[in-house]
Design an enzyme around this catalytic site. Structure first.
Site, mmCIF file in Angstrom:
data_model
loop_
_atom_site.group_PDB
_atom_site.id
_atom_site.type_symbol
_atom_site.label_atom_id
_atom_site.label_comp_id
_atom_site.label_asym_id
_atom_site.label_seq_id
_atom_site.Cartn_x
_atom_site.Cartn_y
_atom_site.Cartn_z
ATOM 1 N N GLN A 122 47.584 12.594 -35.086
ATOM 2 C CA GLN A 122 48.711 13.461 -34.731
ATOM 3 C C GLN A 122 48.194 14.305 -33.493
ATOM 4 O O GLN A 122 48.788 15.284 -33.177
ATOM 5 C CB GLN A 122 49.233 14.388 -35.984
ATOM 6 N N HIS A 143 49.449 21.338 -24.941
ATOM 7 C CA HIS A 143 50.642 22.339 -25.356
ATOM 8 C C HIS A 143 49.917 23.726 -25.826
ATOM 9 O O HIS A 143 50.061 24.799 -25.713
ATOM 10 C CB HIS A 143 51.653 21.971 -26.059
ATOM 11 N N GLN A 182 64.688 20.817 -29.201
ATOM 12 C CA GLN A 182 63.546 20.926 -28.260
ATOM 13 C C GLN A 182 64.268 20.801 -26.788
ATOM 14 O O GLN A 182 64.027 21.308 -25.824
ATOM 15 C CB GLN A 182 62.236 20.170 -28.306
#
Length: 320
Positions: free
Chosen positions: A147, A155, A217
């Site tokens: 992940q 980010h 988002q």
């Protein structure tokens, strides 16, 4: 050797001049806030984060069992819900719900109480990005290395790095602060989801809206891009640092395109996610699918079981 020494001396001199220039340009209203004195501090922290996430952490956990951090994750996620809700409230009360026009709102150079409140809100948003680095720490300790994608690390490191420059030069950013308020709003929803997910199987029935997190988002990027695009159609808007406008617009459009493609692949073509029907069992626990949301994070069912070297194929865990 003499030529190389001269080049090194010139490079060091240029760096020192840049550092002095940044210190002279740092807004006096934000100089005393933590992590605002120099770009060296925050850059060092973020480089250490990247190195630890990609290299050190996985190697330290390679021969260790994953930690079960359900209680810590619940506390962390709910704390982030409260923190981001407070940030949204402060943004609203320091301008966006009071004096801002939502159009050409300039950088406020005064020291009025409301302006200082906006600066505090902006700094708190910036500082919250360091707290969010714990997202990756939980992944490492729970051995969820799959992940920790490039997008996830990018980010988490790029956002605080760019925001340092923003509030160093323009702490009361006017229309340039809108995207921060929207982002904090989305994080209220996101961390609420994370909290429910970490709470265990009894809360799974409340997670039916997992699919729509990506949609939320995407909506964020649409709203931010539309708002900032006003600048290009106004007859006159004397925003003091137009560079911020261009960067915010590019950021919003870039991530909208990126995750529109994810939405198409995952939910329309069905190539990226396994189906949720007839979920198989592994040691009595249901294996749920993973959803990626637009900030590079993965929304993971709190009762799912994965292995550090495993991948999910058509709803099954396959060891490789």
């Amino acid at each position: 050797i003499k030529q190389a020494a001269t080049m090194i001396q010139e490079a060091v001199s240029s760096i020192l001049k840049l550092h002095s220039y940044l210190q002279s340009r740092t807004d006096a209203r934000v100089k005393d806030y933590p992590l605002m004195q120099s770009p060296v501090q925050m850059t060092t922290i973020l480089l250490a984060y990247v190195f630890s996430s990609v290299y050190v952490g996985p190697r330290l956990m390679a021969n260790r069992k994953p930690f079960h951090l359900h209680t810590a994750m619940i506390i962390y996620n709910l704390s982030m819900v409260l923190l981001n809700a407070y940030i949204v409230y402060e943004f609203m009360m320091s301008g966006w719900a009071t004096t801002y026009t939502w159009r050409c709102d300039l950088i406020d150079t005064s020291s009025s109480p409301q302006t200082l409140r906006m600066i505090r809100a902006s700094w708190l948003f910036y500082f919250s990005k360091y707290i969010e680095l714990l997202d990756t720490v939980f992944f490492v300790l729970r051995k969820k290395q799959s992940q920790i994608t490039f997008l996830h690390v990018f980010h988490h490191s790029f956002m605080p790095w760019t925001w340092w420059w923003g509030i160093t030069l323009t702490p009361a950013g006017g229309m340039g602060s809108f995207h921060a308020m929207v982002n904090a709003t989305v994080h209220v929803i996101m961390y609420f989801y994370y909290g429910l997910s970490a709470a265990g199987p009894r809360f799974q029935k409340y997670l039916w809206w997992k699919k729509y997190m990506t949609g939320i988002q995407l909506l964020q990027f649409i709203v931010v891009s539309i708002h900032i695009s006003q600048y290009y159609f106004m007859e006159k808007c004397d925003y003091q640092v137009p560079l911020w406008i261009h960067l915010i617009w590019m950021y919003g459009v870039f991530f909208f395109i990126l995750f529109s493609n994810f939405w198409v692949q995952a939910y329309i073509k069905g190539k990226r996610l396994p189906t949720a029907d007839n979920k198989p069992k592994l040691n009595g626990s249901t294996i749920e699918h993973i959803t990626v949301v637009a900030n590079g994070k993965h929304l993971e069912n709190g009762n799912a079981h994965h292995y550090s070297n495993g991948k999910i194929f058509l709803g099954k865990v396959k060891e490789i």
